[in-house]
Scaffold this motif. Structure first.
Motif, PDB file in Angstrom:
ATOM      1  N   MET A 115      52.423  20.288  28.368  1.00 13.85           N
ATOM      2  CA  MET A 115      52.314  20.078  26.950  1.00 13.85           C
ATOM      3  C   MET A 115      53.587  19.401  26.466  1.00 13.85           C
ATOM      4  O   MET A 115      54.652  19.621  27.030  1.00 13.85           O
ATOM      5  CB  MET A 115      52.193  21.414  26.195  1.00 13.85           C
ATOM      6  CG  MET A 115      50.994  22.237  26.514  1.00 13.85           C
ATOM      7  SD  MET A 115      50.916  23.726  25.500  1.00 13.85           S
ATOM      8  CE  MET A 115      52.410  24.574  25.942  1.00 13.85           C
ATOM      9  N   THR A 116      53.459  18.643  25.399  1.00 15.40           N
ATOM     10  CA  THR A 116      54.651  18.053  24.792  1.00 15.40           C
ATOM     11  C   THR A 116      54.922  18.745  23.463  1.00 15.40           C
ATOM     12  O   THR A 116      53.995  19.142  22.746  1.00 15.40           O
ATOM     13  CB  THR A 116      54.494  16.540  24.561  1.00 15.40           C
ATOM     14  OG1 THR A 116      53.393  16.312  23.703  1.00 15.40           O
ATOM     15  CG2 THR A 116      54.294  15.802  25.873  1.00 15.40           C
ATOM     16  N   GLY A 129      60.108  17.185  24.317  1.00 13.79           N
ATOM     17  CA  GLY A 129      60.027  17.344  25.756  1.00 13.79           C
ATOM     18  C   GLY A 129      58.795  18.100  26.195  1.00 13.79           C
ATOM     19  O   GLY A 129      57.971  18.524  25.383  1.00 13.79           O
ATOM     20  N   GLU A 130      58.686  18.243  27.516  1.00 14.58           N
ATOM     21  CA  GLU A 130      57.574  18.972  28.132  1.00 14.58           C
ATOM     22  C   GLU A 130      57.887  20.460  28.137  1.00 14.58           C
ATOM     23  O   GLU A 130      59.018  20.856  28.435  1.00 14.58           O
ATOM     24  CB  GLU A 130      57.362  18.492  29.567  1.00 14.58           C
ATOM     25  CG  GLU A 130      56.762  17.107  29.677  1.00 14.58           C
ATOM     26  CD  GLU A 130      55.315  17.056  29.208  1.00 14.58           C
ATOM     27  OE1 GLU A 130      54.538  17.975  29.518  1.00 14.58           O
ATOM     28  OE2 GLU A 130      54.971  16.087  28.513  1.00 14.58           O
ATOM     29  N   LYS A 174      59.443  25.346  32.983  1.00 16.83           N
ATOM     30  CA  LYS A 174      59.424  25.952  34.322  1.00 16.83           C
ATOM     31  C   LYS A 174      60.752  26.574  34.723  1.00 16.83           C
ATOM     32  O   LYS A 174      60.780  27.512  35.503  1.00 16.83           O
ATOM     33  CB  LYS A 174      59.001  24.909  35.349  1.00 16.83           C
ATOM     34  CG  LYS A 174      57.569  24.474  35.178  1.00 16.83           C
ATOM     35  CD  LYS A 174      57.175  23.419  36.181  1.00 16.83           C
ATOM     36  CE  LYS A 174      55.744  22.981  35.917  1.00 16.83           C
ATOM     37  NZ  LYS A 174      55.334  21.905  36.795  1.00 16.83           N
ATOM     38  N   THR A 175      61.867  26.053  34.191  1.00 14.57           N
ATOM     39  CA  THR A 175      63.168  26.517  34.680  1.00 14.57           C
ATOM     40  C   THR A 175      64.017  27.296  33.682  1.00 14.57           C
ATOM     41  O   THR A 175      64.896  28.026  34.087  1.00 14.57           O
ATOM     42  CB  THR A 175      64.003  25.320  35.187  1.00 14.57           C
ATOM     43  OG1 THR A 175      64.152  24.391  34.106  1.00 14.57           O
ATOM     44  CG2 THR A 175      63.344  24.650  36.369  1.00 14.57           C
ATOM     45  N   ASP A 176      63.790  27.123  32.387  1.00 16.17           N
ATOM     46  CA  ASP A 176      64.634  27.853  31.434  1.00 16.17           C
ATOM     47  C   ASP A 176      63.923  28.110  30.116  1.00 16.17           C
ATOM     48  O   ASP A 176      62.752  27.801  29.951  1.00 16.17           O
ATOM     49  CB  ASP A 176      65.971  27.129  31.207  1.00 16.17           C
ATOM     50  CG  ASP A 176      65.821  25.851  30.416  1.00 16.17           C
ATOM     51  OD1 ASP A 176      64.718  25.289  30.380  1.00 16.17           O
ATOM     52  OD2 ASP A 176      66.817  25.408  29.810  1.00 16.17           O
TER      53      ASP A 176
END
Length: 81
Positions: free
Chosen positions: A1-2, A15-16, A52-54
């Protein structure tokens, strides 16, 4: 998603993302992939962005959110980082 977070002055975020939690007028709610189209007013409070990372948090001063076809736009009156 954006996701885009906009104020009258500038673009605060673009961003995504994998999930977004916003402070809706009737309580906070989370937006995930393939969420139904929605337009909702927002109260002052945190917008929590997860990918996914933060995780990031922006404190907004009211506004509206629109969700359509995996694109989320938050129009905020102001943002404190």
């Amino acid at each position: 998603m954006t996701l885009e977070i906009l104020t009258p002055d500038k673009k605060v975020f673009e961003g995504e993302v994998t999930a977004v939690t916003v402070p809706g007028t009737m309580g906070s709610f989370q937006i995930l992939r393939d969420h139904a189209p929605i337009i909702s007013t927002l109260e002052d409070g945190p917008v929590i962005i997860k990918n996914k990372t933060d995780e990031q948090t922006f404190i907004i001063k009211g506004g509206v959110v629109e969700v359509l076809k995996n694109k989320i736009v938050v129009l905020a009156e102001g943002v404190a980082l």
